[in-house]
Design a protein around this motif. Structure first.
Motif: not given
Length: 336
Positions: A201-204, A217-220, A239-246, A265-269
């Motif tokens: 959701d956050y990557a999207t 600060a971390y969104t809009s 910018y490329i954003d990917e989920p990281l959840n495994n 949670f974590a994300t990959h950028h």
């Protein structure tokens, strides 16, 4: 020798385990009763993730290992005490430090954690986990919020998430009469967003926007900064954003007093800077250069891992997901 980490598991790759066998052997308890033997399967029982003494020891061991690794700029010294998003960020930070200061960290100041609060949930099965929030001598007034996990009785506790939270911004976690908190299943339908899908959701959102997350600060504001930086004279930034959840990057959720949950949670950028013909990519700092492979001619692609903390409302209420904290670290870079 520095151990190679995997973004799939987050753990040093040479540590093989058979967790299923461990759980089957170690967690099946037998209780004698007047009528005979009753078998209790520990992997299905709702139990506290740790005792308070175990949690305090885990924090103490992590801090000691962190300080040794930071002083020497040697990621092998705390590799057994970190995992997941924090492990990936910390290993890269120490690697860059070693490249620039092979004799150790000339500015090392030992980390001290005081006023430590432990939030230990009851839950079935593995992994077990708990949250420790503390005042630190680094990071200003912000409290350090650490999430520790382990996948079996034979494993040591490892810090998987670290976020910094402003004073008073950490939600209240209700506890039962024995002092245990409530873990929320990541596939729950009782929240406005499933913790299992929050990384995606956050990557999207970072790419397309939308109404899932509250402004902040971390969104809009982050999206606005990216838009401003995307196209400057002579330099394009992608910018490329990917989920990281495994694996050890899996999200963890803790019930809040209002029926919602705090989700870690974590994300990959990836951030790619490409210079126009005749122009040059801005010279990266020494820490980026230390993690860069290839020659920076026309472009520089930087890879980041971030760990986030979000407050997700209960499905019965209203409101958007609020991003409370985000800590991001460079893990690799490539010049072309």
């Amino acid at each position: 020798m520095t151990r190679e980490r995997s973004l799939t598991t987050g753990r040093p790759r040479r540590r093989g385990r058979d967790r299923d066998a461990l759980i089957a052997v170690s967690l099946t308890a037998v209780t004698l009763t007047a009528s005979g033997c009753v078998v209790v399967h520990g992997e299905r029982e709702v139990l506290p993730s740790a005792t308070r003494a175990e949690a305090a020891k885990a924090v103490e061991q992590f801090t000691a290992a962190y300080n040794k690794a930071d002083a020497a700029y040697d990621p092998s010294l705390d590799a057994e005490y970190t995992t997941g998003a924090l492990g990936a960020i910390d290993a890269a930070r120490l690697k860059a430090g070693h490249v620039n200061h092979p004799d150790g960290n000339p500015q090392h100041t030992p980390l001290t954690l005081t006023d430590v609060n432990y939030t230990i949930p009851e839950k079935p099965g593995w992994p077990r986990w708990f949250v420790a929030d503390a005042q630190a001598n680094k990071g200003g007034d912000a409290r350090w919020v650490l999430v520790f996990t382990r996948g079996g009785l034979a494993e040591r506790w490892q810090a998987a998430y670290l976020t910094l939270v402003a004073p008073g911004a950490l939600p209240e976690f209700p506890k039962d009469k024995d002092g245990w908190a409530e873990a929320v299943p990541v596939d729950t339908a009782q929240l406005t967003r499933s913790p299992a899908g929050l990384s995606a959701d956050y990557a999207t959102y970072l790419k397309d926007g939308g109404g899932t997350f509250a402004d902040g600060a971390y969104t809009s504001e982050l999206r606005a900064t990216r838009a401003k930086n995307a196209s400057k004279p002579g330099l394009a930034t992608q910018y490329i954003d990917e989920p990281l959840n495994n694996g050890d990057f899996a999200p963890l959720a803790l019930r809040t007093a209002d029926g919602g949950a705090v989700v870690f949670f974590a994300t990959h950028h990836y951030v790619k800077q490409t210079a126009a013909a005749g122009a040059a990519v801005p010279a990266p700092n020494r820490n980026v250069r230390a993690l860069t492979t290839g020659e920076i001619k026309q472009s520089l692609t930087m890879e980041f891992v971030a760990n986030e903390m979000a407050v997700v409302p209960a499905a019965s209420g209203a409101g958007k997901v609020s991003m409370t904290s985000r800590l991001e670290g460079l893990t690799a870079a490539k010049g072309e």
